[in-house]
Design a protein around this motif. Structure first.
Motif, PDB file in Angstrom:
ATOM      1  N   ARG A  38      66.860  60.900   9.009  1.00 45.57           N
ATOM      2  CA  ARG A  38      66.829  61.484  10.344  1.00 45.57           C
ATOM      3  C   ARG A  38      67.311  60.478  11.377  1.00 45.57           C
ATOM      4  NH1 ARG A  38      60.238  61.996  11.107  1.00 45.57           N
ATOM      5  NH2 ARG A  38      59.796  59.768  11.417  1.00 45.57           N
ATOM      6  N   GLN A  39      67.775  61.022  12.488  1.00 43.62           N
ATOM      7  CA  GLN A  39      68.279  60.173  13.568  1.00 43.62           C
ATOM      8  C   GLN A  39      67.899  60.780  14.900  1.00 43.62           C
ATOM      9  OE1 GLN A  39      72.515  59.389  13.423  1.00 43.62           O
ATOM     10  NE2 GLN A  39      72.279  57.530  14.627  1.00 43.62           N
ATOM     11  N   SER A  40      67.233  59.971  15.710  1.00 46.06           N
ATOM     12  CA  SER A  40      66.871  60.358  17.066  1.00 46.06           C
ATOM     13  C   SER A  40      67.857  59.723  18.034  1.00 46.06           C
ATOM     14  CB  SER A  40      65.454  59.890  17.391  1.00 46.06           C
ATOM     15  OG  SER A  40      64.538  60.360  16.439  1.00 46.06           O
ATOM     16  N   PRO A  41      67.989  60.274  19.234  1.00 44.47           N
ATOM     17  CA  PRO A  41      68.923  59.702  20.209  1.00 44.47           C
ATOM     18  C   PRO A  41      68.628  58.228  20.469  1.00 44.47           C
ATOM     19  CG  PRO A  41      68.201  61.846  20.929  1.00 44.47           C
ATOM     20  CD  PRO A  41      67.381  61.521  19.715  1.00 44.47           C
ATOM     21  N   GLY A  42      69.656  57.400  20.392  1.00 47.57           N
ATOM     22  CA  GLY A  42      69.502  55.986  20.667  1.00 47.57           C
ATOM     23  C   GLY A  42      68.930  55.178  19.531  1.00 47.57           C
ATOM     24  N   LYS A  43      68.675  55.837  18.410  1.00 43.88           N
ATOM     25  CA  LYS A  43      68.106  55.127  17.263  1.00 43.88           C
ATOM     26  C   LYS A  43      69.033  55.218  16.061  1.00 43.88           C
ATOM     27  CE  LYS A  43      63.232  55.695  18.447  1.00 43.88           C
ATOM     28  NZ  LYS A  43      61.891  56.122  17.949  1.00 43.88           N
ATOM     29  N   GLN A  44      68.831  54.304  15.128  1.00 42.20           N
ATOM     30  CA  GLN A  44      69.612  54.339  13.901  1.00 42.20           C
ATOM     31  C   GLN A  44      69.061  55.401  12.961  1.00 42.20           C
ATOM     32  OE1 GLN A  44      69.529  50.284  12.349  1.00 42.20           O
ATOM     33  NE2 GLN A  44      71.536  49.903  13.243  1.00 42.20           N
ATOM     34  N   ARG A  45      69.948  55.874  12.086  1.00 37.36           N
ATOM     35  CA  ARG A  45      69.509  56.817  11.070  1.00 37.36           C
ATOM     36  C   ARG A  45      68.507  56.123  10.153  1.00 37.36           C
ATOM     37  NH1 ARG A  45      73.997  60.489   8.162  1.00 37.36           N
ATOM     38  NH2 ARG A  45      74.469  60.706  10.386  1.00 37.36           N
ATOM     39  N   GLU A  46      67.410  56.823   9.829  1.00 35.92           N
ATOM     40  CA  GLU A  46      66.371  56.214   9.013  1.00 35.92           C
ATOM     41  C   GLU A  46      66.002  57.114   7.842  1.00 35.92           C
ATOM     42  OE1 GLU A  46      62.819  55.712  11.330  1.00 35.92           O
ATOM     43  OE2 GLU A  46      62.526  57.857  11.634  1.00 35.92           O
ATOM     44  N   LEU A  47      65.532  56.480   6.796  1.00 39.65           N
ATOM     45  CA  LEU A  47      65.069  57.204   5.619  1.00 39.65           C
ATOM     46  C   LEU A  47      63.822  58.003   5.951  1.00 39.65           C
ATOM     47  CD1 LEU A  47      64.894  57.585   2.433  1.00 39.65           C
ATOM     48  CD2 LEU A  47      63.391  55.604   2.498  1.00 39.65           C
ATOM     49  N   VAL A  48      63.778  59.230   5.442  1.00 39.74           N
ATOM     50  CA  VAL A  48      62.560  60.036   5.517  1.00 39.74           C
ATOM     51  C   VAL A  48      61.933  60.107   4.125  1.00 39.74           C
ATOM     52  CG1 VAL A  48      61.576  62.286   6.025  1.00 39.74           C
ATOM     53  CG2 VAL A  48      63.438  61.388   7.443  1.00 39.74           C
ATOM     54  N   ALA A  49      62.701  60.595   3.151  1.00 39.83           N
ATOM     55  CA  ALA A  49      62.185  60.731   1.794  1.00 39.83           C
ATOM     56  C   ALA A  49      63.344  60.908   0.831  1.00 39.83           C
ATOM     57  CB  ALA A  49      61.233  61.919   1.681  1.00 39.83           C
ATOM     58  N   THR A  50      63.150  60.420  -0.396  1.00 35.89           N
ATOM     59  CA  THR A  50      64.134  60.627  -1.453  1.00 35.89           C
ATOM     60  C   THR A  50      63.430  61.041  -2.729  1.00 35.89           C
ATOM     61  OG1 THR A  50      64.090  58.307  -2.129  1.00 35.89           O
ATOM     62  CG2 THR A  50      65.773  58.928  -0.515  1.00 35.89           C
ATOM     63  N   ILE A  51      64.203  61.673  -3.623  1.00 38.46           N
ATOM     64  CA  ILE A  51      63.685  62.079  -4.922  1.00 38.46           C
ATOM     65  C   ILE A  51      64.810  61.956  -5.941  1.00 38.46           C
ATOM     66  CG2 ILE A  51      64.177  64.521  -4.412  1.00 38.46           C
ATOM     67  CD1 ILE A  51      61.687  65.206  -6.138  1.00 38.46           C
ATOM     68  N   ILE A  52      64.473  61.343  -7.076  1.00 37.97           N
ATOM     69  CA  ILE A  52      65.474  61.203  -8.117  1.00 37.97           C
ATOM     70  C   ILE A  52      65.303  62.306  -9.152  1.00 37.97           C
ATOM     71  CG2 ILE A  52      65.681  58.734  -7.764  1.00 37.97           C
ATOM     72  CD1 ILE A  52      64.024  58.305 -10.299  1.00 37.97           C
ATOM     73  N   THR A  53      66.248  62.397 -10.070  1.00 39.36           N
ATOM     74  CA  THR A  53      66.249  63.485 -11.034  1.00 39.36           C
ATOM     75  C   THR A  53      64.942  63.564 -11.807  1.00 39.36           C
ATOM     76  OG1 THR A  53      68.637  63.276 -11.244  1.00 39.36           O
ATOM     77  CG2 THR A  53      67.497  64.494 -12.973  1.00 39.36           C
ATOM     78  N   GLY A  54      64.371  62.434 -12.155  1.00 39.88           N
ATOM     79  CA  GLY A  54      63.136  62.439 -12.925  1.00 39.88           C
ATOM     80  C   GLY A  54      61.908  62.830 -12.121  1.00 39.88           C
ATOM     81  N   GLY A  55      62.055  62.919 -10.811  1.00 38.11           N
ATOM     82  CA  GLY A  55      60.959  63.367  -9.972  1.00 38.11           C
ATOM     83  C   GLY A  55      60.278  62.282  -9.151  1.00 38.11           C
ATOM     84  N   THR A  56      60.645  61.045  -9.360  1.00 34.36           N
ATOM     85  CA  THR A  56      60.038  59.966  -8.581  1.00 34.36           C
ATOM     86  C   THR A  56      60.460  60.101  -7.119  1.00 34.36           C
ATOM     87  OG1 THR A  56      60.070  58.491 -10.480  1.00 34.36           O
ATOM     88  CG2 THR A  56      59.852  57.476  -8.317  1.00 34.36           C
ATOM     89  N   THR A  57      59.471  59.980  -6.239  1.00 37.23           N
ATOM     90  CA  THR A  57      59.715  60.149  -4.817  1.00 37.23           C
ATOM     91  C   THR A  57      59.471  58.847  -4.055  1.00 37.23           C
ATOM     92  OG1 THR A  57      57.448  60.895  -4.469  1.00 37.23           O
ATOM     93  CG2 THR A  57      59.111  62.588  -4.867  1.00 37.23           C
ATOM     94  N   ASN A  58      60.060  58.801  -2.876  1.00 41.93           N
ATOM     95  CA  ASN A  58      59.888  57.657  -1.986  1.00 41.93           C
ATOM     96  C   ASN A  58      59.821  58.195  -0.566  1.00 41.93           C
ATOM     97  OD1 ASN A  58      59.851  54.875  -1.164  1.00 41.93           O
ATOM     98  ND2 ASN A  58      61.977  55.114  -0.531  1.00 41.93           N
TER      99      ASN A  58
END
Length: 122
Positions: A38-58
């Motif tokens: 996600r990216q808010s005005p004036g801010k850098q794009r940041e990670l929210v969440a990821t998921i790999i094929t095996g199901g591990t999330t971050n």
């Protein structure tokens, strides 16, 4: 050619919920990871969440316990269930996929959706 199409953004009151969806389509051989940034005005794009094929999330610390990422591997689709939304969650949310294109055997690359606006009113 690969396309990522997002849906589900909108306006919601603080404390409310939204679900974002993103479907990857095109000349896809294998999707290794999908996620949301996600990216808010004036801010850098940041990670929210990821998921790999095996199901591990971050998850980013700021969304842990409130957001849930899930994935339908068969449909190359990723979801982001957002609960207990706060005004600081207001941003443009971008879908990301790290994938290998057909015919396969090459390196994986990052692809991005066009972004969907999420606005949380306080």
């Amino acid at each position: 050619q690969v396309q990522l199409v997002e849906s589900g953004g909108g306006l919601v009151q603080a404390g409310g919920s939204l679900t974002l969806s993103c479907a990857a389509s095109g000349s896809i051989f294998r999707v290794a990871r999908m996620g949301w940034y996600r990216q808010s005005p004036g801010k850098q794009r940041e990670l929210v969440a990821t998921i790999i094929t095996g199901g591990t999330t971050n998850y980013a610390d700021s969304v842990k316990g409130r957001f849930t990422i899930s994935r339908d591997n068969a449909k190359n689709t990723v979801f982001l269930q957002m609960n207990s939304l706060k005004s600081e969650d207001t941003a443009v949310y971008y879908c990301n996929a790290k994938l290998t294109t057909l015919p396969g055997g090459g390196s994986s690359n990052d692809y991005w959706g066009q972004g969907t606006q999420v606005t949380v009113s306080s």
